[in-house]
Design a protein around this motif. Structure first.
Motif, PDB file in Angstrom:
ATOM      1  N   ILE A 510      20.336  19.595  31.500  1.00 36.38           N
ATOM      2  CA  ILE A 510      21.549  20.414  31.363  1.00 36.38           C
ATOM      3  C   ILE A 510      22.624  19.769  32.227  1.00 36.38           C
ATOM      4  CG2 ILE A 510      22.581  22.681  31.785  1.00 36.38           C
ATOM      5  CD1 ILE A 510      19.863  23.928  31.454  1.00 36.38           C
ATOM      6  N   PRO A 511      23.836  19.553  31.712  1.00 34.54           N
ATOM      7  CA  PRO A 511      24.339  19.899  30.379  1.00 34.54           C
ATOM      8  C   PRO A 511      24.049  18.792  29.381  1.00 34.54           C
ATOM      9  CG  PRO A 511      26.124  19.076  31.708  1.00 34.54           C
ATOM     10  CD  PRO A 511      24.915  19.058  32.605  1.00 34.54           C
ATOM     11  N   LYS A 512      24.350  19.066  28.128  1.00 35.26           N
ATOM     12  CA  LYS A 512      24.144  18.076  27.072  1.00 35.26           C
ATOM     13  C   LYS A 512      25.352  17.168  26.919  1.00 35.26           C
ATOM     14  CE  LYS A 512      20.071  19.570  25.866  1.00 35.26           C
ATOM     15  NZ  LYS A 512      18.856  18.749  26.109  1.00 35.26           N
ATOM     16  N   GLU A 513      26.529  17.661  27.301  1.00 35.69           N
ATOM     17  CA  GLU A 513      27.755  16.859  27.187  1.00 35.69           C
ATOM     18  C   GLU A 513      28.570  17.036  28.453  1.00 35.69           C
ATOM     19  OE1 GLU A 513      29.930  17.921  23.762  1.00 35.69           O
ATOM     20  OE2 GLU A 513      28.420  17.242  22.319  1.00 35.69           O
ATOM     21  N   SER A 514      29.351  15.964  28.800  1.00 32.13           N
ATOM     22  CA  SER A 514      30.242  16.045  29.951  1.00 32.13           C
ATOM     23  C   SER A 514      31.268  14.930  29.821  1.00 32.13           C
ATOM     24  CB  SER A 514      29.448  15.919  31.259  1.00 32.13           C
ATOM     25  OG  SER A 514      30.301  16.112  32.367  1.00 32.13           O
ATOM     26  N   GLN A 515      32.122  14.817  30.815  1.00 27.47           N
ATOM     27  CA  GLN A 515      33.128  13.759  30.807  1.00 27.47           C
ATOM     28  C   GLN A 515      33.244  13.191  32.213  1.00 27.47           C
ATOM     29  OE1 GLN A 515      36.697  15.710  29.504  1.00 27.47           O
ATOM     30  NE2 GLN A 515      37.244  16.406  31.554  1.00 27.47           N
TER      31      GLN A 515
END
Length: 813
Positions: A510-515
């Protein structure tokens, strides 16, 4: 009577009142009063005066004290009736005039009394009523002929003698009173009072009371007496018993003249005396023994009914029965409720009874009233009874001794594992041995089965602690135990399985997406990551985060550092620059189980240019989507151009709408006849492409024209021989709105013109056939039969380009 004696010392006569005090009978009294009124009326003389001849002084007058004048009320006359004669000792020397003043003379009620002004005789003119007015105060006056006062006024007091002309009156005709039963003699019962309007200082108004009758006469005719002067009714004998006589009716008589029945006037009233109930009758049970029966394990059922007799007033505290169990029920299985209507005692089961424990109960019951017994009344022996309650044996349902039953097992045990034996017991020990069969009542996940004979629980699937059917690590199932009694009975039991966690779920990233920023920022060093694990401690955190060895670019560009036991940080390595875009970074996450479980997860990281706070800029967000700088600039330019076009289009639409609103035409500007016909004189493709028989639109001058035509549509109507209608003439100078007005006026004139063809009103103003004042458009053709050169139309400008194209090129084959 009045006796007047000449006084040798005075010039007037002094009246002396003689009072007779001996007792007389009422007849003698009335006779004496009659004689006194029939006697000659007394003479009242004003006080005289003398002159002292020696000294020339006048003797001072002395005032008289005139005794009152008594007048009997209701006198029969004759009227006027003389009461008294008033004289002045000066009436021998001068003429005197007498008068009286006061209420009854010259004040309302007027003219009850009057006086002879010459002789001084005073009369009463009508019967008097003492109850209306009991006395009068008058003044007698003596004046000479000139109206001068010759004597001091004399006060006359007239009293109306009361006569017995009013009966005693009771305020009510019926009076209600009460007395407790068993009251002693002399007990006050009630009070009656009558009012007599006559003078209560005389026998006429003195009322006396007596009892005329009593109903019923039980136990004696004279149970009550009344005080003759006060009207108080009291008891005079014992024996009042409500159960025998609940109410007495007493007639009371009131008589004036001190109760003299021969001369007094009487009236009667009724006294209703209610004998009030006291608790002098204890409740008595109708039997010394009662019996009943009750099925075991039943509650709120009436098993016996106790009847009681009480002579007191029904539905009163003296009658209401209260039942108590004084022995035979130490465990409190029964209670006795009172029926509010019948006063019976209802023996009711409040706690289940067990036939195997008690086959019968012997109760001792006592009954009493809600109110205490009156003093001196002893409780009856019949207020106690025995109640026998037999218990009926019924087929009782099997029961699980431990319910619910708790067991502990690790999750993941394979199917076919025996968990426990969940057996039930039969409480019917005194009946024949019964067989119990088991079945499954509720198994939410369908994980279990039960042996029908012995209740052994076996798994039919793998137990999973992470299942949605497990609440707080507990899986709950319900089972049914049924015997073979008559009728069969069944009981339920609940099995609760506490599932111990094992490490059977790998963690998930966790998480599956980030920047992340394309360049390392001093404030933001990377992305915080953690993991979720369906297991619990110690099979969950702390977690271990690692980057895989393959592909090698992952460890070359990215790094993971540990923040705490459950968190790590994913970031770019120093001196590494990545183009903006979306990157998938694999991360290996391991839990703390024994042995640990690992999971390779992908996290999508968006790399983008960031501002000083570490936030992606708008341009950076677009670039991170995978577009180059040139493409981004092109997209922005296209957006600007598109917005400009939309803005210009909106401005053009608004301007065109404004022009349309200012013209005020009947039709749209592009179809304006002033532009298309009047200005340009364009006729489209000319008349050669039209194949119309215009004669059908013309009004025939004769029938020959119609007869010579072939069969078909013919006009046979004739123009009326009347003056033609006048049609409007279009103004020379056009103005906004003139076309619409002109057409509407012409249409109205054509509709009202009987000479116009009814099927084509356009002939009124646009007809160009034979006979038209406008002439034919065909006149534009050359009078020569040869070809016409239309090339000069090209020199007339763009408006005539259409004609030049049509005619300038010659005819086509």
């Amino acid at each position: 009577m009045y006796i007047y004696i000449n006084d040798t010392h005075f010039t007037h006569r002094t009246p002396i009142i003689v009072s007779v005090t001996e007792e007389k009978s009422p007849d003698a009294t009335r006779k004496a009063m009659k004689d006194s009124f029939e006697a000659p009326p007394p003479v009242i003389t004003f006080s005289g005066h003398r002159m002292n001849s020696t000294k020339g002084l006048r003797r001072q007058k002395r005032d008289w004290v005139i005794p009152p004048i008594n007048v009997a009320e209701n006198s029969r006359g004759p009227f006027p009736q003389m009461l008294v004669s008033i004289r002045s000792d000066q009436d021998q020397d001068i003429s005197i005039r007498y008068s009286i003043t006061g209420v009854g003379a010259d004040q309302p009620p007027n003219e009850v009394f009057n006086i002879d002004p010459v002789h001084g005789k005073m009369f009463v003119t009508k019967p008097l009523d003492r109850e209306h007015r009991s006395s009068y105060h008058l003044r007698a006056h003596a004046v000479d002929m000139n109206g001068n006062q010759v004597e001091n006024p004399i006060d006359l007091y007239i009293f109306v003698i009361d006569m017995n002309d009013n009966r005693p009156e009771f305020k009510n005709q019926v009076y209600n009173g009460s007395v407790d039963e068993g009251s002693k003699p002399g007990t006050f019962v009630m009070h009656l009072a009558a009012f007599d309007a006559d003078d209560n200082t005389t026998a006429n108004g003195m009322v006396r009371y007596r009892i005329l009758s009593q109903t019923p006469h039980s136990p004696i005719p004279n149970m009550f007496t009344i005080n003759s002067e006060t009207g108080d009714i009291v008891t005079v004998a014992p024996g009042l018993d409500r159960e025998k006589v609940s109410q007495y009716t007493v007639i009371v008589q009131a008589t004036d003249m001190e109760g003299n029945l021969n001369f007094g006037l009487s009236n009667t009233a009724t006294a209703i005396i209610t004998v009030s109930d006291i608790n002098d009758s204890p409740p008595m049970l109708t039997s010394r023994t009662f019996s009943g029966e009750v099925p075991e394990n039943r509650v709120d059922v009436v098993v016996a009914n106790l009847t009681v007799i009480d002579a007191d007033q029904p539905h009163s505290p003296n009658w209401n029965a209260i039942y108590r169990i004084i022995s035979g029920d130490p465990s409190g299985h029964f209670t006795i409720r009172t029926d509010p209507v019948s006063n019976d005692g209802m023996v009711t089961v409040v706690k289940p009874v067990d036939f195997e424990m008690n086959r019968a109960f012997m109760l001792t019951v006592v009954v009493s009233n809600q109110a205490h017994l009156a003093s001196g009344i002893q409780s009856s022996l019949q207020s106690t009874a025995g109640v026998t309650i037999s218990v009926q044996d019924v087929n009782e349902a099997p029961y699980f001794p431990t319910n619910p039953k708790h067991i502990r097992f690790e999750e993941g045990v394979p199917a076919g594992t025996s968990l426990t034996t969940f057996s039930a017991s039969d409480p019917d020990r005194l009946q024949m041995q019964q067989i119990i069969r088991y079945s499954k009542l509720n198994d939410p996940a369908d994980w279990l089965s039960i042996n029908r004979s012995n209740g052994q629980i076996v798994t039919t699937a793998v137990l999973d602690r992470e299942s949605i059917y497990v609440k707080n690590n507990i899986y709950e199932a319900t089972f049914l135990a049924t015997d073979n009694g008559s009728p069969p009975a069944s009981g339920t039991g609940t099995l609760q399985i506490y599932l111990i966690d094992i490490n059977d779920n790998p963690p998930a990233l966790i998480p599956k997406e980030s920047q992340i920023c394309e360049r390392i920022n001093k404030n933001v060093h990377g992305v915080n990551i953690t993991a979720a694990d369906a297991d619990t401690d110690p099979n969950a955190g702390p977690f271990v985060f690692e980057l895989p060895n393959f592909p090698s670019s992952i460890r070359r560009n990215w790094t993971i550092s540990r923040i705490s036991g459950d968190y790590g940080r994913l970031g770019l390595r120093y001196q590494v620059y990545l183009e903006p875009g979306m990157y998938e970074v694999p991360v290996i996450v391991s839990d703390s189980g024994n042995p640990p479980l690992s999971n390779r997860s992908l996290i999508k990281v968006k790399v983008c240019p960031c501002d000083e706070n570490g936030d992606c800029t708008t341009l950076g967000a677009v670039a991170a989507a995978g577009l180059g700088t040139g493409a981004i600039i092109s997209i922005l330019i296209c957006i600007i151009i598109l917005l400009s076009m939309v803005l210009l289009f909106v401005v053009w639409i608004k301007r065109r709408e404004k022009e349309r609103q200012t013209k005020q035409l009947l039709i749209d500007p592009e179809d304006d006849v002033r532009d298309n016909i009047l200005k340009y004189d364009e006729e489209g493709g000319g008349e050669e492409d039209q194949d119309y028989d215009l004669s059908q639109l013309q009004q025939p001058d004769s029938l020959e024209h119609i007869i010579s035509k072939p069969p078909g549509v013919r006009r046979v109507d004739e123009r009326p021989i009347i003056p033609e209608s006048q049609y409007p003439i279009r103004p020379v100078v056009p103005h906004p709105g003139d076309i619409g007005d002109f057409i509407h006026e012409g249409l109205r004139a054509a509709d009202n013109d009987p000479t116009a063809p009814p099927y084509d009103s356009l002939l009124v103003f646009d007809y160009e056939g034979s006979g038209s004042t406008a002439g034919s458009v065909s006149s534009l053709n050359s009078s020569s039969t040869g070809d016409q050169d239309y090339d000069y139309l090209n020199d007339w400008g763009p408006r005539f380009k259409k004609l030049a194209d049509m005619y300038g090129g010659g005819y086509e084959d």
